[in-house]
Design a protein around this motif. Sequence first.
Motif, PDB file in Angstrom:
ATOM      1  N   ASP A   1      -4.472   1.066   2.611  1.00  0.00           N
ATOM      2  CA  ASP A   1      -3.304   0.417   2.009  1.00  0.00           C
ATOM      3  C   ASP A   1      -3.768  -0.736   1.121  1.00  0.00           C
ATOM      4  O   ASP A   1      -4.778  -1.372   1.401  1.00  0.00           O
ATOM      5  CB  ASP A   1      -2.374  -0.150   3.085  1.00  0.00           C
ATOM      6  N   ARG A   2      -3.014  -1.017   0.084  1.00  0.00           N
ATOM      7  CA  ARG A   2      -3.337  -2.130  -0.804  1.00  0.00           C
ATOM      8  C   ARG A   2      -3.053  -3.471  -0.137  1.00  0.00           C
ATOM      9  O   ARG A   2      -3.743  -4.454  -0.379  1.00  0.00           O
ATOM     10  CB  ARG A   2      -2.547  -2.012  -2.116  1.00  0.00           C
ATOM     11  N   LEU A   3      -2.023  -3.508   0.713  1.00  0.00           N
ATOM     12  CA  LEU A   3      -1.641  -4.738   1.397  1.00  0.00           C
ATOM     13  C   LEU A   3      -2.009  -4.646   2.869  1.00  0.00           C
ATOM     14  O   LEU A   3      -1.908  -3.576   3.472  1.00  0.00           O
ATOM     15  CB  LEU A   3      -0.129  -4.968   1.270  1.00  0.00           C
ATOM     16  N   TRP A   4      -2.401  -5.779   3.455  1.00  0.00           N
ATOM     17  CA  TRP A   4      -2.684  -5.789   4.887  1.00  0.00           C
ATOM     18  C   TRP A   4      -1.374  -5.588   5.638  1.00  0.00           C
ATOM     19  O   TRP A   4      -0.350  -6.182   5.291  1.00  0.00           O
ATOM     20  CB  TRP A   4      -3.331  -7.122   5.289  1.00  0.00           C
TER      21      TRP A   4
ATOM     22  N   LYS B   1      -8.781  -0.745  -0.363  1.00  0.00           N
ATOM     23  CA  LYS B   1      -7.509  -0.971  -1.054  1.00  0.00           C
ATOM     24  C   LYS B   1      -7.528  -0.461  -2.490  1.00  0.00           C
ATOM     25  O   LYS B   1      -6.472  -0.209  -3.083  1.00  0.00           O
ATOM     26  CB  LYS B   1      -7.104  -2.435  -0.991  1.00  0.00           C
ATOM     27  N   GLU B   2      -8.714  -0.261  -3.045  1.00  0.00           N
ATOM     28  CA  GLU B   2      -8.820   0.217  -4.432  1.00  0.00           C
ATOM     29  C   GLU B   2      -8.306   1.642  -4.605  1.00  0.00           C
ATOM     30  O   GLU B   2      -7.973   2.039  -5.717  1.00  0.00           O
ATOM     31  CB  GLU B   2     -10.276   0.151  -4.915  1.00  0.00           C
ATOM     32  N   VAL B   3      -8.256   2.411  -3.514  1.00  0.00           N
ATOM     33  CA  VAL B   3      -7.781   3.796  -3.612  1.00  0.00           C
ATOM     34  C   VAL B   3      -6.291   3.924  -3.316  1.00  0.00           C
ATOM     35  O   VAL B   3      -5.738   5.021  -3.420  1.00  0.00           O
ATOM     36  CB  VAL B   3      -8.571   4.765  -2.700  1.00  0.00           C
ATOM     37  N   ALA B   4      -5.659   2.837  -2.963  1.00  0.00           N
ATOM     38  CA  ALA B   4      -4.215   2.859  -2.688  1.00  0.00           C
ATOM     39  C   ALA B   4      -3.447   3.000  -4.006  1.00  0.00           C
ATOM     40  O   ALA B   4      -3.972   2.710  -5.077  1.00  0.00           O
ATOM     41  CB  ALA B   4      -3.804   1.576  -1.974  1.00  0.00           C
TER      42      ALA B   4
ATOM     43  N   ALA C   1       2.595   3.188   6.493  1.00  0.00           N
ATOM     44  CA  ALA C   1       3.900   3.832   6.297  1.00  0.00           C
ATOM     45  C   ALA C   1       4.426   4.454   7.581  1.00  0.00           C
ATOM     46  O   ALA C   1       3.656   4.881   8.442  1.00  0.00           O
ATOM     47  CB  ALA C   1       3.801   4.906   5.217  1.00  0.00           C
ATOM     48  N   GLN C   2       5.750   4.513   7.700  1.00  0.00           N
ATOM     49  CA  GLN C   2       6.375   5.079   8.893  1.00  0.00           C
ATOM     50  C   GLN C   2       6.387   6.598   8.903  1.00  0.00           C
ATOM     51  O   GLN C   2       6.296   7.221   9.951  1.00  0.00           O
ATOM     52  CB  GLN C   2       7.802   4.549   9.036  1.00  0.00           C
ATOM     53  N   ASP C   3       6.526   7.206   7.740  1.00  0.00           N
ATOM     54  CA  ASP C   3       6.618   8.665   7.655  1.00  0.00           C
ATOM     55  C   ASP C   3       5.213   9.274   7.684  1.00  0.00           C
ATOM     56  O   ASP C   3       4.421   9.066   6.766  1.00  0.00           O
ATOM     57  CB  ASP C   3       7.340   9.056   6.362  1.00  0.00           C
ATOM     58  N   PRO C   4       4.887  10.059   8.714  1.00  0.00           N
ATOM     59  CA  PRO C   4       3.540  10.620   8.805  1.00  0.00           C
ATOM     60  C   PRO C   4       3.280  11.769   7.827  1.00  0.00           C
ATOM     61  O   PRO C   4       2.130  12.148   7.621  1.00  0.00           O
ATOM     62  CB  PRO C   4       3.470  11.131  10.248  1.00  0.00           C
ATOM     63  N   ASP C   5       4.318  12.305   7.218  1.00  0.00           N
ATOM     64  CA  ASP C   5       4.161  13.446   6.322  1.00  0.00           C
ATOM     65  C   ASP C   5       4.250  13.090   4.850  1.00  0.00           C
ATOM     66  O   ASP C   5       3.712  13.799   4.004  1.00  0.00           O
ATOM     67  CB  ASP C   5       5.224  14.501   6.638  1.00  0.00           C
ATOM     68  N   ARG C   6       4.952  12.020   4.538  1.00  0.00           N
ATOM     69  CA  ARG C   6       5.151  11.629   3.138  1.00  0.00           C
ATOM     70  C   ARG C   6       4.680  10.194   2.949  1.00  0.00           C
ATOM     71  O   ARG C   6       5.479   9.257   2.921  1.00  0.00           O
ATOM     72  CB  ARG C   6       6.615  11.774   2.735  1.00  0.00           C
ATOM     73  N   ASN C   7       3.377  10.064   2.838  1.00  0.00           N
ATOM     74  CA  ASN C   7       2.772   8.775   2.554  1.00  0.00           C
ATOM     75  C   ASN C   7       1.522   9.011   1.719  1.00  0.00           C
ATOM     76  O   ASN C   7       1.001  10.131   1.659  1.00  0.00           O
ATOM     77  CB  ASN C   7       2.484   8.003   3.842  1.00  0.00           C
ATOM     78  N   HIS C   8       1.037   7.975   1.099  1.00  0.00           N
ATOM     79  CA  HIS C   8      -0.088   8.131   0.175  1.00  0.00           C
ATOM     80  C   HIS C   8      -1.368   8.609   0.854  1.00  0.00           C
ATOM     81  O   HIS C   8      -2.194   9.280   0.235  1.00  0.00           O
ATOM     82  CB  HIS C   8      -0.342   6.825  -0.580  1.00  0.00           C
ATOM     83  N   ALA C   9      -1.546   8.311   2.147  1.00  0.00           N
ATOM     84  CA  ALA C   9      -2.770   8.726   2.832  1.00  0.00           C
ATOM     85  C   ALA C   9      -2.872  10.247   2.916  1.00  0.00           C
ATOM     86  O   ALA C   9      -3.965  10.815   2.865  1.00  0.00           O
ATOM     87  CB  ALA C   9      -2.835   8.101   4.220  1.00  0.00           C
TER      88      ALA C   9
END
Length: 114
Positions: free
Chosen positions: A23-26, A42-45, A97-105
Amino acid sequence: MAVQLKRVYDDPSPGDGFRVLVDRLWPRGVSKERAAVQAWAKEVAPSTGLRQAFHRDGLPWDEFERSYRAELAENPALDALRAELARHPVSTLLYGAQDPDRNHAVVLLDELGL
């Protein structure tokens, strides 16, 4: 080499291996000790603008995903992260993020191709 995803708010476990916050933010309310993070990539967020468009402004998931993939395609930090992960038998990408399916990771893991 295995790479998995996990919320940073979940307790660390021995099976996590090398723990990387992507994540970009802690994350709010999580101490560095509790997070047990060995690296912060954070550079890949997603860029701040893209993150805000998705979380605050309601950018549809498919548009977010397409835009984030475009950002990653031009991001040299992606190759650096891939190389770092290759040095560990097990790694865990941590996200807030709260959603385990729709997040940047989820997108990041797919783009890493590991």
